[in-house]
Design a protein around this motif. Structure first.
Motif, PDB file in Angstrom:
ATOM      1  N   VAL A  63       0.863  -1.193   0.000  1.00  0.00           N
ATOM      2  CA  VAL A  63       0.000   0.000   0.000  1.00  0.00           C
ATOM      3  C   VAL A  63       0.893   1.235   0.000  1.00  0.00           C
ATOM      4  N   TYR A  64       0.550   2.197  -0.861  1.00  0.00           N
ATOM      5  CA  TYR A  64       1.357   3.416  -0.978  1.00  0.00           C
ATOM      6  C   TYR A  64       0.642   4.595  -0.330  1.00  0.00           C
ATOM      7  N   PHE A  65       1.381   5.326   0.483  1.00  0.00           N
ATOM      8  CA  PHE A  65       0.893   6.576   1.067  1.00  0.00           C
ATOM      9  C   PHE A  65       1.641   7.710   0.378  1.00  0.00           C
ATOM     10  N   ARG A  66       0.972   8.302  -0.600  1.00  0.00           N
ATOM     11  CA  ARG A  66       1.620   9.245  -1.508  1.00  0.00           C
ATOM     12  C   ARG A  66       2.204  10.458  -0.780  1.00  0.00           C
ATOM     13  N   LYS A  67       1.418  11.050   0.098  1.00  0.00           N
ATOM     14  CA  LYS A  67       1.860  12.279   0.750  1.00  0.00           C
ATOM     15  C   LYS A  67       3.143  12.044   1.553  1.00  0.00           C
ATOM     16  N   GLU A  68       3.200  10.930   2.240  1.00  0.00           N
ATOM     17  CA  GLU A  68       4.358  10.631   3.095  1.00  0.00           C
ATOM     18  C   GLU A  68       5.450   9.887   2.344  1.00  0.00           C
ATOM     19  N   ARG A  69       5.136   9.455   1.099  1.00  0.00           N
ATOM     20  CA  ARG A  69       6.065   8.659   0.289  1.00  0.00           C
ATOM     21  C   ARG A  69       6.520   7.413   1.043  1.00  0.00           C
ATOM     22  N   VAL A  70       5.526   6.684   1.496  1.00  0.00           N
ATOM     23  CA  VAL A  70       5.789   5.463   2.269  1.00  0.00           C
ATOM     24  C   VAL A  70       5.031   4.294   1.640  1.00  0.00           C
ATOM     25  N   PHE A  71       5.740   3.188   1.457  1.00  0.00           N
ATOM     26  CA  PHE A  71       5.097   1.930   1.080  1.00  0.00           C
ATOM     27  C   PHE A  71       5.017   1.063   2.321  1.00  0.00           C
ATOM     28  N   ILE A  72       3.870   0.452   2.531  1.00  0.00           N
ATOM     29  CA  ILE A  72       3.742  -0.524   3.610  1.00  0.00           C
ATOM     30  C   ILE A  72       3.406  -1.861   2.979  1.00  0.00           C
ATOM     31  N   GLU A  73       4.171  -2.852   3.358  1.00  0.00           N
ATOM     32  CA  GLU A  73       3.955  -4.183   2.828  1.00  0.00           C
ATOM     33  C   GLU A  73       3.680  -5.138   3.980  1.00  0.00           C
ATOM     34  N   LYS A  74       2.680  -5.964   3.776  1.00  0.00           N
ATOM     35  CA  LYS A  74       2.403  -7.005   4.765  1.00  0.00           C
ATOM     36  C   LYS A  74       2.768  -8.346   4.138  1.00  0.00           C
ATOM     37  N   THR A  75       3.578  -9.106   4.838  1.00  0.00           N
ATOM     38  CA  THR A  75       3.926 -10.452   4.382  1.00  0.00           C
ATOM     39  C   THR A  75       3.468 -11.446   5.446  1.00  0.00           C
ATOM     40  N   ASP A  76       3.728 -12.715   5.192  1.00  0.00           N
ATOM     41  CA  ASP A  76       3.407 -13.731   6.200  1.00  0.00           C
ATOM     42  C   ASP A  76       4.180 -13.505   7.489  1.00  0.00           C
ATOM     43  N   GLU A  77       5.378 -12.912   7.331  1.00  0.00           N
ATOM     44  CA  GLU A  77       6.256 -12.731   8.504  1.00  0.00           C
ATOM     45  C   GLU A  77       6.039 -11.421   9.246  1.00  0.00           C
ATOM     46  N   GLY A  78       5.328 -10.478   8.636  1.00  0.00           N
ATOM     47  CA  GLY A  78       5.097  -9.212   9.320  1.00  0.00           C
ATOM     48  C   GLY A  78       5.074  -8.026   8.364  1.00  0.00           C
ATOM     49  N   PHE A  79       5.222  -6.842   8.933  1.00  0.00           N
ATOM     50  CA  PHE A  79       5.130  -5.601   8.149  1.00  0.00           C
ATOM     51  C   PHE A  79       6.504  -5.000   7.892  1.00  0.00           C
ATOM     52  N   LEU A  80       6.613  -4.354   6.725  1.00  0.00           N
ATOM     53  CA  LEU A  80       7.757  -3.497   6.415  1.00  0.00           C
ATOM     54  C   LEU A  80       7.200  -2.160   5.951  1.00  0.00           C
ATOM     55  N   ALA A  81       7.883  -1.089   6.297  1.00  0.00           N
ATOM     56  CA  ALA A  81       7.514   0.245   5.791  1.00  0.00           C
ATOM     57  C   ALA A  81       8.736   0.816   5.094  1.00  0.00           C
ATOM     58  N   PHE A  82       8.620   1.027   3.779  1.00  0.00           N
ATOM     59  CA  PHE A  82       9.735   1.518   2.974  1.00  0.00           C
ATOM     60  C   PHE A  82       9.580   2.996   2.663  1.00  0.00           C
ATOM     61  N   SER A  83      10.699   3.669   2.559  1.00  0.00           N
ATOM     62  CA  SER A  83      10.702   4.994   1.954  1.00  0.00           C
ATOM     63  C   SER A  83      10.602   4.790   0.446  1.00  0.00           C
ATOM     64  N   ALA A  84       9.795   5.600  -0.215  1.00  0.00           N
ATOM     65  CA  ALA A  84       9.663   5.508  -1.671  1.00  0.00           C
ATOM     66  C   ALA A  84      10.761   6.274  -2.391  1.00  0.00           C
ATOM     67  N   VAL A  85      11.691   6.815  -1.636  1.00  0.00           N
ATOM     68  CA  VAL A  85      12.763   7.612  -2.245  1.00  0.00           C
ATOM     69  C   VAL A  85      13.924   6.689  -2.610  1.00  0.00           C
ATOM     70  N   CYS A  86      14.244   6.668  -3.895  1.00  0.00           N
ATOM     71  CA  CYS A  86      15.310   5.803  -4.403  1.00  0.00           C
ATOM     72  C   CYS A  86      16.637   6.181  -3.737  1.00  0.00           C
ATOM     73  N   THR A  87      17.409   5.169  -3.398  1.00  0.00           N
ATOM     74  CA  THR A  87      18.682   5.415  -2.709  1.00  0.00           C
ATOM     75  C   THR A  87      19.799   5.800  -3.676  1.00  0.00           C
ATOM     76  N   HIS A  88      19.480   5.930  -4.965  1.00  0.00           N
ATOM     77  CA  HIS A  88      20.491   6.406  -5.908  1.00  0.00           C
ATOM     78  C   HIS A  88      20.497   7.934  -5.906  1.00  0.00           C
ATOM     79  N   LEU A  89      19.508   8.541  -6.542  1.00  0.00           N
ATOM     80  CA  LEU A  89      19.473  10.007  -6.618  1.00  0.00           C
ATOM     81  C   LEU A  89      18.101  10.570  -6.229  1.00  0.00           C
ATOM     82  N   ASN A  90      17.416   9.871  -5.359  1.00  0.00           N
ATOM     83  CA  ASN A  90      16.203  10.390  -4.705  1.00  0.00           C
ATOM     84  C   ASN A  90      14.965  10.515  -5.584  1.00  0.00           C
TER      85      ASN A  90
END
Ligand code: FES
Length: 159
Positions: A63-90
């Motif tokens: 699920v993407y939260f556009r304003k905060e630029r956050v992806f939240i993923e739910k897997t069998d093992e739990g949740f991850l929250a990613f920054s949507a900002v690429c670690t190359h050049l943002n």
């Protein structure tokens, strides 16, 4: 008794120039101080996204939260929250639901569902945000992205 006070045009312009000069000097001084003053780093808890109830998320859903630029993923093992900002050049990455990958439009980078680099120039995986579960709700600390070298299952937050 009335007074007839007048001011010459020249004097009025002089006052206006002095006033403008004071404003410009003030902006220069405050601008310089603001530039030189150490900025307060955003720390835990200063920016928070309450993403919804744990039960609102489906397994293997991103699920993407556009304003905060956050992806939240739910897997069998739990949740991850990613920054949507690429670690190359943002640039902002997007989730490709068909390929199950994060893709960066700028230089073609691809990241797997855990945010690890699959191809392209980024030097490290997508940054994570800390997740807390408070009263059955996902609370994401978006003020403090966490850099990492690789994915580790311990990064997942169990529900
Ligand atoms: S900014 Fe994402 S690959 Fe360059």
């Amino acid at each position: 008794m009335s007074t007839n006070r007048t001011i010459s045009r020249r004097k009025l312009m002089g006052y206006a120039w002095v006033g403008a000069g004071i404003i410009v000097m003030g902006e220069l001084i405050f601008g310089t101080l603001a530039f030189l003053w150490p900025r307060k780093r955003e720390s835990k808890g200063e920016k928070v996204l309450i993403a919804g109830k744990v039960s609102d998320f489906k397994v293997n859903e991103v699920v993407y939260f556009r304003k905060e630029r956050v992806f939240i993923e739910k897997t069998d093992e739990g949740f991850l929250a990613f920054s949507a900002v690429c670690t190359h050049l943002n640039c902002v990455v997007h989730w490709n639901e068909i390929l199950k990958k994060f893709e960066c439009p700028c230089h073609g980078a691809k990241f797997n569902r855990y945010g690890e680099v699959l191809e392209g120039p980024p030097p490290r995986p997508l940054d994570l945000y800390k997740i807390q579960i408070v009263e059955e709700k996902l609370v994401i600390d978006t003020g403090a992205p966490v850099e990492r070298k690789k994915f580790d299952p311990s990064q997942m937050v169990k529900d």
